[in-house]
Scaffold this motif. Structure first.
Motif: not given
Lengths: 80, 400
Positions: B297-318
């Motif tokens: 999950x961590x690797x996936x979110x790291x990749x997502x943040x590189x692609x979408x910097x706008x999501x950097x403060x979004x919280x994971x719900x589950x």
């Protein structure tokens, strides 16, 4: 994350390792039919329960070793 | 409009059926629907160990597309997409099917070549596909970071405009209501514990709710197919793995298409309700545990943040995992088995949701006529012996 006990380095986090699948799959001896060869190449056990499998300490000492892991609980024990 | 209390009955199993489907997920329910609708076969039971559509049907990321590389795959997934395009009307239920477009990003020259090749292959097969340069990607999906200094530079993308998402629960409910309406018994809390096989023909299933005689038995059990097949004495070329996904807290509309990236292993869309839905690659090891490692999950979110910097403060719900059955060539296995009257529909791996109607359509036809539907024929179990594999590791989009 799994904690895998490398025989050389001791317990290390799963992300130091590469998964190698089922342990102890023998190379078919002698003449093989197409069916036997296909089974050797493509078919592995896929049990719900204890499973003997290979792990490779790719980011450590580069040792291949065998563990037994439960595929539901993820509990790990030394192979019997 | 008032909503009915129940969309289907909750019957006890009868002693015998013409067809017993094992697995009450999307594919099992779609198979029951098309057995009734297309072939008039209604003396059917769908046996579900847990509750209807509570396995992978409740755990997937609902992405629908048909942009696979090989002719065999393009044919079956495109058939499925065409069914999706009429499914809300056919089932008289709003499936929230939204053809918002699916981007597959390219981050290196290898990706670019593979993507352009796939666009050409898709178009030759009548599947809509376009190649977008970085600026066109930015125009289509403004929140993707296409700057040259990005960790994963966007060098282009394939776009299938007809691809999109649907509401998975609605799909299951609508298929279940249709099957039930045709008289199919949907039996929950009923685990199959064995098969009775006489003269190499399956004649009954043993279940936690008693013996049920069956003219034909059709497996549709995704990650648990190997466990069931073993009870019939079969070893299948399948390995079961956890596939993780996550959702964020609810957001205002920010992402109006599906974005996938093979190279960095993340795929993102925004559900109608507002949460970002993201999927990962599979956890490497075999498991039936419906959970995976946090590092995936961590690797996936790291990749997502590189692609979408706008999501950097979004919280994971589950986060959660489903158990997917992966075949050696990342293509499904559909058809007859060495046991007469026993059929298998498995190996959809990480991509079964999109195939729900197409899979049900060809599987029902295969069962009804006891021969492979033409679209299913290349996906028979025999291909692992003949060597006629359908290698979709590239188009499957998730690392296997």
């Amino acid at each position: 994350m799994l904690l895998l006990d490398c025989p050389h380095c001791g317990p290390r986090d799963e992300n130091e390792f590469h998964y190698g699948g089922q342990a102890g799959v023998p190379y078919p001896a002698g003449e093989t039919t197409d069916e036997e060869w296909a089974a050797y190449v493509f078919v592995r056990d896929n049990p719900k329960g204890w499973f003997r499998e290979r792990w490779f300490h790719v980011h450590g000492c580069r040792t291949w070793f065998t563990v037994e892991r439960h595929t539901v609980t993820h509990e790990i024990r030394k192979p019997g | 409009m008032t909503h009915p209390d129940f969309l289907w009955r909750n019957p006890d199993p009868r002693p015998a059926y013409d067809v017993v489907i094992v697995g009450g997920g999307g594919h099992g329910l779609a198979t029951a629907h098309y057995l009734a609708n297309n072939h008039g076969i209604t003396n059917v039971a769908v046996l579900e160990r847990g509750w209807l559509a509570g396995g992978n049907m409740a755990r997937n990321t609902t992405i629908i597309r048909s942009n696979y590389l090989w002719d065999e795959s393009a044919a079956i997934y495109e058939h499925s997409l065409k069914l999706w395009e009429g499914l809300s009307a056919e089932l008289d239920y709003d499936l929230q099917f939204s053809q918002r477009g699916v981007l597959n990003l390219a981050h290196n020259l290898g990706d670019v070549r593979e993507g352009r090749r796939r666009v050409n292959a898709n178009r030759l097969n009548g599947v809509d596909a376009e190649w977008l340069g970085p600026e066109e990607v930015k125009k289509f999906c403004p929140v993707v970071n296409v700057s040259g200094s990005a960790r994963y530079p966007v060098m282009g993308a394939t776009l299938q405009r007809r691809g999109g998402i649907a509401k998975h629960d609605h799909v299951a409910w609508a298929l279940a209501r249709s099957a039930d309406g045709h008289g199919v018994d949907l039996i929950q809390g009923c685990e199959v514990t064995g098969f009775e096989i006489t003269s190499n023909r399956v004649v009954a299933v043993r279940t936690s709710r008693g013996r049920i005689a069956a003219g034909k038995v059709a497996l549709a059990a995704a990650g648990h197919t190997s466990v069931l097949a073993a009870q019939a004495g079969l070893r299948l070329p399948l390995q079961s793995h956890p596939l993780q996904a996550l959702v964020s807290e609810l957001l205002e509309p920010v992402l109006d298409c599906v974005v996938m990236s093979n190279a960095v292993h993340v795929y993102v869309s925004q559900a109608h309700k507002g949460e970002l839905v993201m999927g990962a690659g599979i956890d490497a090891y075999n498991s039936y545990g419906q959970r995976g490692g946090v590092h995936v999950i961590e690797a996936q979110m790291a990749a997502a943040l590189e692609l979408f910097p706008i999501f950097s403060r979004v919280r994971v719900l589950r986060t959660w995992a489903g158990i997917v059955d992966v075949s050696p060539d990342a293509s499904p296995i559909i058809g007859r088995t060495p046991v007469d009257g026993l059929y298998v529909n498995a190996g959809w791996g990480t991509g079964g949701f999109k195939a729900t109607p197409g899979s049900g359509w060809v599987y029902a036809d295969t069962i009804a006529h006891d021969r492979p539907h033409p679209l299913a024929e290349p996906f028979a179990l025999e291909r692992f012996t003949t060597g006629a594999l359908i290698d979709e590791h590239g188009a499957a989009a998730v690392a296997h």
